[in-house]
Motif scaffolding. Sequence first.
Motif, PDB file in Angstrom:
ATOM      1  N   TYR A 240      22.394  -4.260 -67.518  1.00 16.80           N
ATOM      2  CA  TYR A 240      21.773  -4.921 -66.583  1.00 16.80           C
ATOM      3  C   TYR A 240      21.881  -4.487 -65.191  1.00 16.80           C
ATOM      4  CZ  TYR A 240      19.992  -8.950 -63.712  1.00 16.80           C
ATOM      5  OH  TYR A 240      19.215  -9.563 -62.809  1.00 16.80           O
ATOM      6  N   ILE A 241      20.806  -4.105 -64.520  1.00 20.68           N
ATOM      7  CA  ILE A 241      20.948  -3.681 -63.135  1.00 20.68           C
ATOM      8  C   ILE A 241      20.608  -4.540 -62.143  1.00 20.68           C
ATOM      9  CG2 ILE A 241      20.504  -1.937 -61.265  1.00 20.68           C
ATOM     10  CD1 ILE A 241      20.312   0.294 -63.770  1.00 20.68           C
TER      11      ILE A 241
ATOM     12  N   ASN B 255      15.372  -3.785 -63.918  1.00 20.84           N
ATOM     13  CA  ASN B 255      15.942  -2.673 -64.421  1.00 20.84           C
ATOM     14  C   ASN B 255      17.028  -3.002 -65.353  1.00 20.84           C
ATOM     15  OD1 ASN B 255      14.869  -0.264 -62.643  1.00 20.84           O
ATOM     16  ND2 ASN B 255      15.319  -1.905 -61.187  1.00 20.84           N
ATOM     17  N   VAL B 256      16.598  -3.057 -66.688  1.00 21.09           N
ATOM     18  CA  VAL B 256      17.624  -2.962 -67.606  1.00 21.09           C
ATOM     19  C   VAL B 256      17.569  -1.619 -68.469  1.00 21.09           C
ATOM     20  CG1 VAL B 256      18.539  -4.080 -69.908  1.00 21.09           C
ATOM     21  CG2 VAL B 256      17.371  -5.372 -68.129  1.00 21.09           C
ATOM     22  N   ILE B 257      18.617  -0.818 -68.639  1.00 23.95           N
ATOM     23  CA  ILE B 257      18.673   0.358 -69.481  1.00 23.95           C
ATOM     24  C   ILE B 257      19.077   0.133 -70.846  1.00 23.95           C
ATOM     25  CG2 ILE B 257      19.607   2.637 -69.496  1.00 23.95           C
ATOM     26  CD1 ILE B 257      19.581   2.638 -66.338  1.00 23.95           C
TER      27      ILE B 257
ATOM     28  N   THR C 161      13.593  -0.733 -68.593  1.00 21.96           N
ATOM     29  CA  THR C 161      12.539  -1.725 -68.602  1.00 21.96           C
ATOM     30  C   THR C 161      12.901  -2.902 -67.779  1.00 21.96           C
ATOM     31  OG1 THR C 161      11.109  -3.065 -70.266  1.00 21.96           O
ATOM     32  CG2 THR C 161      13.395  -2.941 -70.831  1.00 21.96           C
ATOM     33  N   THR C 162      12.014  -3.695 -67.757  1.00 18.58           N
ATOM     34  CA  THR C 162      12.318  -5.131 -67.174  1.00 18.58           C
ATOM     35  C   THR C 162      13.226  -6.043 -67.953  1.00 18.58           C
ATOM     36  OG1 THR C 162      10.489  -6.447 -67.765  1.00 18.58           O
ATOM     37  CG2 THR C 162      10.324  -5.174 -65.516  1.00 18.58           C
ATOM     38  N   LEU C 163      13.896  -7.006 -67.259  1.00 23.69           N
ATOM     39  CA  LEU C 163      14.733  -7.983 -67.845  1.00 23.69           C
ATOM     40  C   LEU C 163      13.676  -8.621 -68.903  1.00 23.69           C
ATOM     41  CD1 LEU C 163      17.468  -9.485 -68.661  1.00 23.69           C
ATOM     42  CD2 LEU C 163      16.758 -10.614 -66.818  1.00 23.69           C
ATOM     43  N   ARG C 164      12.718  -8.967 -68.547  1.00 19.55           N
ATOM     44  CA  ARG C 164      11.649  -9.818 -69.410  1.00 19.55           C
ATOM     45  C   ARG C 164      11.120  -9.023 -70.395  1.00 19.55           C
ATOM     46  NH1 ARG C 164       6.553 -13.252 -67.346  1.00 19.55           N
ATOM     47  NH2 ARG C 164       5.908 -13.751 -69.181  1.00 19.55           N
TER      48      ARG C 164
ATOM     49  N   GLU D 133      16.817 -15.348 -75.200  1.00 23.11           N
ATOM     50  CA  GLU D 133      17.568 -15.780 -74.220  1.00 23.11           C
ATOM     51  C   GLU D 133      18.956 -14.560 -74.083  1.00 23.11           C
ATOM     52  OE1 GLU D 133      18.914 -19.847 -73.853  1.00 23.11           O
ATOM     53  OE2 GLU D 133      18.084 -19.848 -75.977  1.00 23.11           O
ATOM     54  N   VAL D 134      18.907 -14.332 -72.558  1.00 21.23           N
ATOM     55  CA  VAL D 134      20.158 -13.515 -72.340  1.00 21.23           C
ATOM     56  C   VAL D 134      21.586 -13.897 -72.638  1.00 21.23           C
ATOM     57  CG1 VAL D 134      20.426 -13.867 -69.967  1.00 21.23           C
ATOM     58  CG2 VAL D 134      20.556 -11.480 -70.630  1.00 21.23           C
TER      59      VAL D 134
END
Length: 136
Positions: free
Chosen positions: A26-27, A31-33, A53-56, A63-64
């Motif tokens: 998670y950035i 931004n999630v790589i 990609t996005t977190l969504r 759920e994260v």
Amino acid sequence: MWEKKKPICGDQIRVNRGFYYHHGIYIDDDNVIHFASPTGSEISPETAVVHKTTLRGFLKDGEVEVRCYTDEELKRRRPVSDIINYAILHQGEKGYNLVYNNCEHFSNRCAFGVSESDQVNNVFSSLGALFGSDKR
């Protein structure tokens, strides 16, 4: 250990996909790589690539969960800037392999510099217990 909470920059995150957990770095919410197929199937070795990609988009309505580190893990964990830089520099990387180079391996390489997957290790431990208990 993993906890359902809001991630912060540099956190290892995961989402339950039913039979497995999908992992990423998670950035921020945009931004999630992670190591997955950009076309939607995280376990497609032919199309999987480290990408952003996005977190969504990462969660896909799941759920994260955020990794909570033990004291020993905190000693080994890279600084957040190194975690982020490693993830960014490896975008475009291919070579996905469910057993040796999956999304959890990538996440752990970012955070610790070590390619490990608890999910894979647990499967092999279970198989070893199942088949190693032969009492002839």
